[in-house]
Design an enzyme around this catalytic site. Structure first.
Site, mmCIF file in Angstrom:
data_model
loop_
_atom_site.group_PDB
_atom_site.id
_atom_site.type_symbol
_atom_site.label_atom_id
_atom_site.label_comp_id
_atom_site.label_asym_id
_atom_site.label_seq_id
_atom_site.Cartn_x
_atom_site.Cartn_y
_atom_site.Cartn_z
ATOM 1 C CB SER A 1 1.093 5.997 8.035
ATOM 2 O OG SER A 1 0.570 4.756 8.454
ATOM 3 C CB SER A 2 -0.181 1.788 4.632
ATOM 4 O OG SER A 2 1.086 1.708 4.017
ATOM 5 C CE1 TYR B 1 -4.370 0.477 -0.487
ATOM 6 C CE2 TYR B 1 -3.865 2.465 0.755
ATOM 7 C CZ TYR B 1 -4.706 1.748 -0.067
ATOM 8 O OH TYR B 1 -5.891 2.306 -0.482
ATOM 9 C CG LEU B 2 4.218 0.483 -2.421
ATOM 10 C CD1 LEU B 2 5.052 0.311 -3.693
ATOM 11 C CD2 LEU B 2 5.046 0.126 -1.192
ATOM 12 C CG HIS C 1 6.220 2.445 1.448
ATOM 13 N ND1 HIS C 1 4.867 2.673 1.410
ATOM 14 C CD2 HIS C 1 6.439 1.710 2.560
ATOM 15 C CE1 HIS C 1 4.285 2.098 2.443
ATOM 16 N NE2 HIS C 1 5.216 1.507 3.167
ATOM 17 C CE LYS D 1 4.374 6.503 10.473
ATOM 18 N NZ LYS D 1 4.170 5.102 10.275
ATOM 19 C CG ASP D 2 7.594 2.351 11.352
ATOM 20 O OD1 ASP D 2 6.573 2.143 12.013
ATOM 21 O OD2 ASP D 2 7.561 2.672 10.148
ATOM 22 C CB VAL E 1 8.230 11.011 3.313
ATOM 23 C CG1 VAL E 1 7.497 11.810 2.246
ATOM 24 C CG2 VAL E 1 9.624 10.625 2.831
HETATM 25 P P1 AMP Z 1 5.440 -0.318 6.269
HETATM 26 O O1 AMP Z 1 4.978 -0.726 4.911
HETATM 27 O O2 AMP Z 1 4.536 0.669 6.941
HETATM 28 O O3 AMP Z 1 5.825 -1.493 7.125
HETATM 29 O O4 AMP Z 1 6.788 0.496 6.037
HETATM 30 C C1 AMP Z 1 7.853 -0.033 5.316
HETATM 31 C C2 AMP Z 1 9.071 0.836 5.505
HETATM 32 O O5 AMP Z 1 8.782 2.163 5.070
HETATM 33 C C3 AMP Z 1 9.501 0.950 6.970
HETATM 34 O O6 AMP Z 1 10.912 0.944 7.063
HETATM 35 C C4 AMP Z 1 8.938 2.273 7.388
HETATM 36 O O7 AMP Z 1 9.627 2.888 8.460
HETATM 37 C C5 AMP Z 1 9.094 3.069 6.104
HETATM 38 N N1 AMP Z 1 8.157 4.197 6.120
HETATM 39 C C6 AMP Z 1 6.824 4.148 6.328
HETATM 40 N N2 AMP Z 1 6.297 5.390 6.328
HETATM 41 C C7 AMP Z 1 7.315 6.241 6.101
HETATM 42 C C8 AMP Z 1 7.425 7.666 5.999
HETATM 43 N N3 AMP Z 1 6.365 8.456 6.124
HETATM 44 N N4 AMP Z 1 8.646 8.187 5.780
HETATM 45 C C9 AMP Z 1 9.738 7.394 5.646
HETATM 46 N N5 AMP Z 1 9.703 6.048 5.742
HETATM 47 C C10 AMP Z 1 8.517 5.480 5.965
#
Ligand code: AMP
Length: 282
Positions: free
Chosen positions: A185-186, A32-33, A37, A149-150, A176
């Site tokens: 965030s997704s 859910y990019l 991402h 973010k995480d 971001v």
């Molecule tokens: P997720 O799909 O939410 O598990 O995120 C996958 C990767 O993308 C993880 O390393 C997150 O920390 C990173 N990520 C998610 N949201 C953001 C954001 N807003 N800015 C930068 N990295 C992000």
């Protein structure tokens, strides 16, 4: 760009790339990019020859009352976005292949995972560390990219790679944000219109805290109170935690000094959002 589902095909592809002397950059995601991402992809493209993005919604990092089933999924759209961003391979393994019947091995990183999200999401970081280890073993990257973010997750992965002698460089990229400051965030798609507007308070309250600290406030309790007051003023917000921690060990602090992180987790209905900033205080 190609999409690979099969684990041994992914592994064979990685070995082939290595034989050709190409470096692999891995961007692990749950799909859910969004542009957060894609910022990781951009960084990977700069530093490595082949960019692999994994898309896998990992059930073992979700609690029993969390949103594993509802978590948004749209592989077709993700494929379009990833292709445009220059991803070479999407690795999209099947649940039954990652965790076949009888699966029994888990990775636990202690200490860094005890505070913050670790307190409210027992088992979450164990689930993340386990799946990331498996992805590392399958994709064999030289470099893997995670988002600030995480923050706690990224720090845990760095520590895991170090402690387990994984020969992988872990890069942590900045958060971001949307125009109003909300961290992408997704899960933002779950928010109603008014919740979405209220959610901007997370980053606003972090900026307010930063200003207080820059103006000389050194009492963590007072900064926490200021953040909480701002968030509580939004009708739809329910605070899970607001914490000031040292940026290395993620332990609560009372007095603000050195490098610190301010981290928040807030619910809007059932949607749990997190955000953080780090500040260097002399
Ligand atoms: P997720 O799909 O939410 O598990 O995120 C996958 C990767 O993308 C993880 O390393 C997150 O920390 C990173 N990520 C998610 N949201 C953001 C954001 N807003 N800015 C930068 N990295 C992000």
């Amino acid at each position: 760009m190609k999409t690979i589902e099969n684990i041994s095909r992914m592994s064979t592809f990685a070995k082939m790339m290595k034989k050709e002397g190409k470096s692999i950059g891995l961007v692990p995601t749950m799909g859910y990019l969004h542009d957060g991402h894609l910022s990781l992809v951009k960084a990977a493209k700069k530093h490595t020859d082949v960019v692999v993005m994994s898309i896998f919604v990992n059930p073992i990092q979700f609690g029993p009352k969390e949103d594993f089933e509802e978590y948004p999924r749209d592989l077709k759209h993700d494929e379009e976005m990833a292709r445009e961003a220059g991803v070479d391979v999407i690795f999209h393994p099947l649940l039954k292949d990652i965790y076949p019947e009888g699966y029994a091995t888990y990775v636990t990183v202690e200490k860094l995972t005890s505070n913050l999200c670790g307190e409210s999401r027992p088992g979450h970081f164990r689930g993340v560390a386990t799946v990331v280890t498996k992805l590392f073993n399958i994709v064999k990257p030289e470099v893997a990219y995670f988002g600030q973010k995480d923050m706690q997750q990224a720090m845990m992965i760095k520590k895991m790679a170090l402690d387990l002698n994984m020969d992988i460089e872990i890069k942590i990229m900045p958060i971001v944000r949307e125009k109003d400051g909300l961290a992408m965030s997704s899960r933002n798609t779950y928010l109603s219109g008014s919740e979405r507007r209220d959610a901007a308070v997370l980053y606003q309250s972090l900026l307010k805290a930063e200003t207080l600290i820059k103006n000389g406030e050194r009492d963590a309790g007072k900064v926490i109170k200021a953040i909480e007051d701002m968030i509580k003023a939004k009708e739809s917000a329910r605070i899970e935690y607001v914490k000031l921690v040292d940026a290395r060990g993620l332990k609560d602090i009372k007095t603000i000094t050195g490098e610190i992180a301010i981290a928040v987790a807030v619910f809007f209905s059932n949607t749990r959002l997190i955000d953080n900033i780090t500040i260097m205080v002399k």
